[in-house]
Design a protein around this motif. Structure first.
Motif, PDB file in Angstrom:
ATOM      1  N   ARG A 247     -54.674  66.213 -25.586  1.00 60.52           N
ATOM      2  CA  ARG A 247     -55.641  65.672 -24.620  1.00 60.52           C
ATOM      3  C   ARG A 247     -57.020  66.264 -24.902  1.00 60.52           C
ATOM      4  NH1 ARG A 247     -57.264  64.266 -19.325  1.00 60.52           N
ATOM      5  NH2 ARG A 247     -57.883  66.039 -18.032  1.00 60.52           N
ATOM      6  N   GLY A 248     -58.031  65.417 -24.882  1.00 66.88           N
ATOM      7  CA  GLY A 248     -59.399  65.852 -25.147  1.00 66.88           C
ATOM      8  C   GLY A 248     -59.824  65.699 -26.590  1.00 66.88           C
TER       9      GLY A 248
ATOM     10  N   GLU B 242     -61.087  64.164 -29.951  1.00 63.94           N
ATOM     11  CA  GLU B 242     -61.883  62.984 -30.303  1.00 63.94           C
ATOM     12  C   GLU B 242     -61.465  62.495 -31.687  1.00 63.94           C
ATOM     13  OE1 GLU B 242     -66.061  63.468 -29.643  1.00 63.94           O
ATOM     14  OE2 GLU B 242     -65.778  63.802 -27.494  1.00 63.94           O
TER      15      GLU B 242
ATOM     16  N   ARG C 276     -61.798  59.111 -27.401  1.00 66.04           N
ATOM     17  CA  ARG C 276     -61.439  60.407 -26.823  1.00 66.04           C
ATOM     18  C   ARG C 276     -60.083  60.280 -26.151  1.00 66.04           C
ATOM     19  NH1 ARG C 276     -65.666  61.816 -22.810  1.00 66.04           N
ATOM     20  NH2 ARG C 276     -66.824  62.595 -24.608  1.00 66.04           N
TER      21      ARG C 276
ATOM     22  N   GLU D 266     -57.558  60.873 -23.515  1.00 70.42           N
ATOM     23  CA  GLU D 266     -57.591  61.317 -22.121  1.00 70.42           C
ATOM     24  C   GLU D 266     -56.218  61.792 -21.643  1.00 70.42           C
ATOM     25  OE1 GLU D 266     -60.409  61.719 -21.008  1.00 70.42           O
ATOM     26  OE2 GLU D 266     -61.763  60.189 -21.832  1.00 70.42           O
TER      27      GLU D 266
ATOM     28  N   ARG E  87     -63.211  67.965 -25.393  1.00 71.35           N
ATOM     29  CA  ARG E  87     -62.796  68.014 -23.989  1.00 71.35           C
ATOM     30  C   ARG E  87     -62.607  66.601 -23.447  1.00 71.35           C
ATOM     31  NH1 ARG E  87     -63.489  72.967 -21.639  1.00 71.35           N
ATOM     32  NH2 ARG E  87     -64.670  74.514 -22.829  1.00 71.35           N
ATOM     33  N   PRO E  88     -61.633  66.416 -22.541  1.00 69.79           N
ATOM     34  CA  PRO E  88     -61.463  65.098 -21.932  1.00 69.79           C
ATOM     35  C   PRO E  88     -62.607  64.780 -20.980  1.00 69.79           C
ATOM     36  CG  PRO E  88     -60.009  66.697 -20.901  1.00 69.79           C
ATOM     37  CD  PRO E  88     -60.644  67.394 -22.070  1.00 69.79           C
ATOM     38  N   THR E  89     -62.736  63.525 -20.638  1.00 72.74           N
ATOM     39  CA  THR E  89     -63.736  63.097 -19.666  1.00 72.74           C
ATOM     40  C   THR E  89     -63.417  63.708 -18.300  1.00 72.74           C
ATOM     41  OG1 THR E  89     -63.961  61.025 -20.871  1.00 72.74           O
ATOM     42  CG2 THR E  89     -64.838  61.079 -18.642  1.00 72.74           C
TER      43      THR E  89
END
Length: 278
Positions: free
Chosen positions: A64-65, A67, A211, A213, A246-248
């Motif tokens: 997760r996170g 890119e 990205r 998530e 980093r995730p949104t």
């Protein structure tokens, strides 16, 4: 057979001599050895670095996170993409909901790639191509056999679905687990009479960055778009790079860009929090 490989020892020595050999299309291990990381990305942040030949496929599990940047190196790549939540693959990319929930059939920067649970699998954080497709899926063995004379994965004109089957099997998935895919770098438009018009690529060097998530299993087949009208099987190399990020999060403009997107992010955050995933 070459004289040096007629014995087991000779074959072993020949195989070992290939260590360090570089091909035009191959993964780079470790990814940090990739010679040109994206601007602002430290080499040790890279987790995936690969060039995928035309008519080939790749796959990876990403945190997760992370890119993920795809680049059409020569202008004739077409990346057919499937996404699954890494530890629960029954939650997977739903192209229909991706189009329906966000009121947009044409993928671009700011678009969210959704599962059928109303959650965000990945977000499109950068796009210099604008030539993508969420309507047609990928090619089939029958279609490629009719057009090119062969659609088998080991043949001269492999079909996207056949390659995605191989990538799926290497991740514990079966052919029935393959939903319709998204296509990046080769586009269609719906014209006035409802027919699909093939509009091709944006040319060499176009890229798109996604990205993750959620933790994702990523499957990619690099094959011609299924409505590409050219009689030849045309598919050029695809560059795949991924790095830790980093995730949104709440407060990010992407989180609040649309009411539908905000709800999808909230659904995702609620689900992950309940599972103890930050």
């Amino acid at each position: 057979m070459a004289t040096g490989t007629v014995t087991t020892y000779g074959a072993r020595d020949h195989a070992r001599a290939q260590e360090g050999t570089r091909a035009d299309a191959m993964p780079v291990l470790p990814a940090s050895a990739w010679p040109a990381p994206p601007e602002g990305v430290a080499p040790d942040a890279l987790v995936w670095a690969e060039t995928v030949a035309g008519g080939s496929y790749t796959h990876k599990v990403l945190a997760r996170g992370t890119e993920l940047r795809l680049t059409d190196l020569a202008g004739d790549a077409c990346a057919h993409l499937l996404l699954y939540v890494a530890d629960r693959p029954w939650e997977r990319l739903n192209a229909a909901d991706t189009v329906k929930v966000l009121w947009n059939a044409y993928i671009a920067e700011g678009h969210l790639l959704l599962s059928d649970q109303g959650r965000v699998l990945a977000s499109v954080v950068a796009d210099s191509s604008g030539k993508h497709d969420a309507l047609c899926g990928t090619s089939t063995a029958a279609r490629n056999t009719a057009l090119y004379g062969d659609g088998s994965p080991q043949g001269a004109s492999p079909a996207g679905r056949e390659l995605l089957k191989l990538a799926a099997l290497k991740n514990g998935l079966e052919p029935r687990d393959l939903p319709p895919s998204l296509s990046f770098f080769q586009a269609v438009r719906v014209v006035a009479d409802g027919k699909l018009e093939f509009t091709g690529s944006a040319g060499p060097g176009a890229s798109v960055t996604l990205r993750a998530e959620q933790p994702l299993t990523v499957l990619i087949a690099n094959v011609p778009h299924p409505v590409d009208p050219r009689p030849e099987y045309v598919s050029s190399p695809l560059e795949v790079l991924a790095w830790r990020a980093r995730p949104t999060a709440p407060g990010d403009p992407l989180w609040d860009a649309t009411p539908e997107g905000r709800r999808a992010f909230l659904n995702t955050a609620d689900h992950l929090a309940a599972r103890g995933i930050q």
